[in-house]
Design a protein around this motif. Structure first.
Motif, short mmCIF file in Angstrom:
data_model
loop_
_atom_site.label_atom_id
_atom_site.label_comp_id
_atom_site.label_asym_id
_atom_site.label_seq_id
_atom_site.Cartn_x
_atom_site.Cartn_y
_atom_site.Cartn_z
N TYR A 457 42.15 43.51 58.20
CA TYR A 457 42.22 44.43 57.06
C TYR A 457 42.98 43.83 55.90
CZ TYR A 457 39.78 48.70 58.19
OH TYR A 457 38.79 49.63 58.42
N ARG A 458 44.04 43.09 56.19
CA ARG A 458 44.76 42.43 55.10
C ARG A 458 43.85 41.48 54.34
NH1 ARG A 458 49.62 39.88 58.23
NH2 ARG A 458 49.97 38.81 56.23
N LEU A 459 42.98 40.78 55.07
CA LEU A 459 42.07 39.83 54.44
C LEU A 459 40.97 40.53 53.65
CD1 LEU A 459 41.86 37.27 57.36
CD2 LEU A 459 42.88 36.87 55.12
N ILE A 460 40.45 41.63 54.20
CA ILE A 460 39.42 42.39 53.47
C ILE A 460 39.99 42.95 52.17
CG2 ILE A 460 38.09 44.54 53.55
CD1 ILE A 460 37.39 43.93 56.41
N ALA A 461 41.21 43.49 52.24
CA ALA A 461 41.85 44.02 51.04
C ALA A 461 42.16 42.89 50.05
CB ALA A 461 43.12 44.77 51.41
N ALA A 462 42.62 41.75 50.55
CA ALA A 462 42.92 40.62 49.67
C ALA A 462 41.67 40.11 48.98
CB ALA A 462 43.58 39.49 50.49
N ARG A 463 40.54 40.15 49.68
CA ARG A 463 39.29 39.72 49.04
C ARG A 463 38.94 40.62 47.87
NH1 ARG A 463 34.47 36.83 49.88
NH2 ARG A 463 35.36 35.80 51.69
N HIS A 464 39.14 41.93 48.02
CA HIS A 464 38.88 42.83 46.89
C HIS A 464 39.81 42.50 45.73
CE1 HIS A 464 38.14 46.38 44.50
NE2 HIS A 464 39.43 46.66 44.55
N GLU A 465 41.07 42.25 46.04
CA GLU A 465 42.02 41.92 44.98
C GLU A 465 41.61 40.63 44.27
OE1 GLU A 465 46.26 40.63 45.82
OE2 GLU A 465 46.60 42.67 45.07
N ALA A 466 41.14 39.65 45.04
CA ALA A 466 40.70 38.39 44.44
C ALA A 466 39.44 38.59 43.61
CB ALA A 466 40.45 37.36 45.54
N ASP A 467 38.52 39.42 44.10
CA ASP A 467 37.27 39.65 43.37
C ASP A 467 37.50 40.32 42.03
OD1 ASP A 467 35.83 38.50 45.39
OD2 ASP A 467 35.20 40.39 46.31
N THR A 468 38.57 41.10 41.92
CA THR A 468 38.84 41.83 40.67
C THR A 468 39.83 41.09 39.78
OG1 THR A 468 40.55 43.11 41.83
CG2 THR A 468 38.34 44.07 41.70
#
Length: 484
Positions: A457-468
């Motif tokens: 979950y930390r990685l999925i959330a971090a991917r969203h942060e990186a995408d934005t």
């Protein structure tokens, strides 16, 4: 000391109006114990839905029987109610007639307050998976980080109370097919010290929903900003942790990397839902509704792919695991949205959900184990177990071995109902039935599973942060130490 004479047990059933608790598992197990003469009683049902609602009881005969015999109090959580206020109401019910056991079977995002309340008061806990789910963990890095924090708080509270029971009825850890596969892995490791070197976990949920159905709640909903990782996936993450610990060898840590995420909004924006939807709409029993999905629902994860590198103390790579989940593939769905679904009068129906997986496990050059399944949820449940061993260690010459488990869940030697019943017997002080007890899963034994799940979950959330972000950052990884 355990005995054969149980003492009376008063149960707080949290989420008792759901399909799993009321139809498949907990309530049927409680009724069986009562018919056998065990002094087990449900003193209260805590649920958003009214357990005495006739529309609900029309579809849940076991719940109706329980209500007639036990007349449990209904405790209704209020929308937006502060945790402190809910705890005060639970404390008041506990003071009137103390609870011995709390069975937690509600929406996973609501688990933690109940688990912490019960554990801190010494009430034994039986909790459905996942132990902890945090709203918005799919896109909010701060929310994702609290998964580990909440688990650690629960584990400490549990360990601080010697004799406290905290278990999970993990169906796959008890299922004959997975137990037999685990024995194959453990046997080669015991005799030849060959650790796990590779595992591919490919899961295809095959659950088609109409766009407006993503706005429905219930335990497999997306409206809390979390999706398939928290629900369907937890079983497979647990299998990864279990198999790895059986043949761990020099591996002491995992480097987990996320390679792909597709969210609800991404899926709908591609129009990939439209082909089956065009075939389904004419058969629907209710007109189409505007989807109007809010941001947190649109950002909930549907599909994803991870790798887990197997590292030793020197951070050398000894192998890897992969986990790929796809929630929309083949679906046999032929019905539409019913008004009863919108009103909450029915358990969440399967709606054409498939259960498809292929799990490949390799122990270097000595053994290959494969577990696979491809069928309709709620219909025949057939699991195939195959394995080969190097002819140098197998007197059969390495010939292919194959086993087929028909009705694999209901025909298993130990079922979820048996685990619920055994847990209640243990809470009542009875001598454990070892054939069931050894297939039970307990809180401390879920530590590695929880660490992997939280890291994902930390990685999925971090991917969203990186995408934005203004500039795309490198793909992150998380290092997870394996508990000693």
């Amino acid at each position: 000391m355990p005995s054969t004479t149980p003492h009376p047990i008063n149960i707080l059933l949290i989420g008792g109006c759901g399909h799993w608790a009321a139809t498949e598992n907990h309530i049927p197990a409680i009724l069986t114990l009562q018919r056998q003469g065990s002094p087990v009683r449900v003193g209260a049902i805590c649920d958003l839905r009214d357990p005495y609602d006739e529309n609900l009881l029309r579809h849940m005969p076991d719940l109706l029987d329980l209500l007639r015999w036990d007349r449990p109090q209904w405790i209704q959580p209020r929308p937006g109610e502060p945790v402190e206020d809910l705890e005060r109401r639970l404390d008041a019910a506990h003071a009137r007639r103390p609870f011995d056991v709390a069975i937690v079977a509600c929406d996973p995002v609501a688990h933690h307050p109940y688990l912490h309340w019960a554990t801190s008061r010494g009430i034994h806990v039986l909790c459905d998976k996942p132990i902890v789910a945090v709203p918005d963990a799919a896109w909010d890095v701060h929310a994702a980080a609290t998964i580990d924090t909440q688990f650690d708080t629960l584990l400490k509270a549990h360990l601080d109370r010697p004799g406290h029971l905290f278990a999970l009825p993990m169906r796959r850890r008890a299922n004959d097919a997975f137990v037999d596969s685990s024995r194959l892995i453990a046997n080669v490791y015991k005799n030849h010290q060959q650790p796990l070197t590779m595992g591919n976990f490919t899961v295809t949920g095959g659950h088609f929903r109409l766009p407006e159905e993503y706005a429905l709640g219930n335990a497999h909903g997306y409206t809390n900003g979390v999706g398939a990782l928290a629900f369907s996936s937890y079983h497979y993450i647990d299998l990864m942790a279990w198999y790895l610990r059986l043949a761990q060898g020099p591996v002491t840590a995992l480097r987990i990397t996320n390679h792909y995420v597709r969210r609800v909004g991404d899926y709908l924006s591609t129009g990939q839902n439209q082909t089956l939807e065009a075939l389904l709409r004419p058969r629907s029993q209710a007109p189409a509704l505007p989807a109007d999905l809010d941001r947190r629902t649109a950002l909930a994860e549907m599909d994803f792919a991870f790798t887990l590198e197997l590292l030793d103390d020197a951070r050398r790579v000894h192998g890897y695991l992969t986990y790929t989940f796809t929630s929309n593939s083949y679906s046999h769905r032929q019905v539409g949205l019913l008004d009863a679904d919108r009103a909450g009068h029915l358990p969440f129906r399967e709606k054409g959900r498939m259960s498809q997986f292929v799990i490949d496990i390799h122990q270097g050059p000595l053994q290959h184990v494969r577990v696979s399944k491809n069928d309709v949820v709620g219909d025949r449940y057939r699991i195939r177990l195959e394995h080969r061993r190097n002819p140098l260690i197998d007197p059969s010459g390495g010939r292919h071995a194959d086993a087929l488990y028909e009705n694999a869940h209901s025909a298993s030697k130990v079922t979820p109902q048996a685990m619920t019943a055994e847990f209640l017997r243990a809470a009542a002080g009875c001598t454990p039935d070892q054939s069931v007890a050894r297939r039970m899963t307990h809180l401390a034994g879920q530590t590695l599973t929880q660490r992997i799940y939280a890291a994902m979950y930390r990685l999925i959330a971090a991917r969203h942060e990186a995408d934005t972000a203004a500039h795309r950052t490198a793909m992150p990884s998380v290092l997870v130490d394996i508990p000693r």
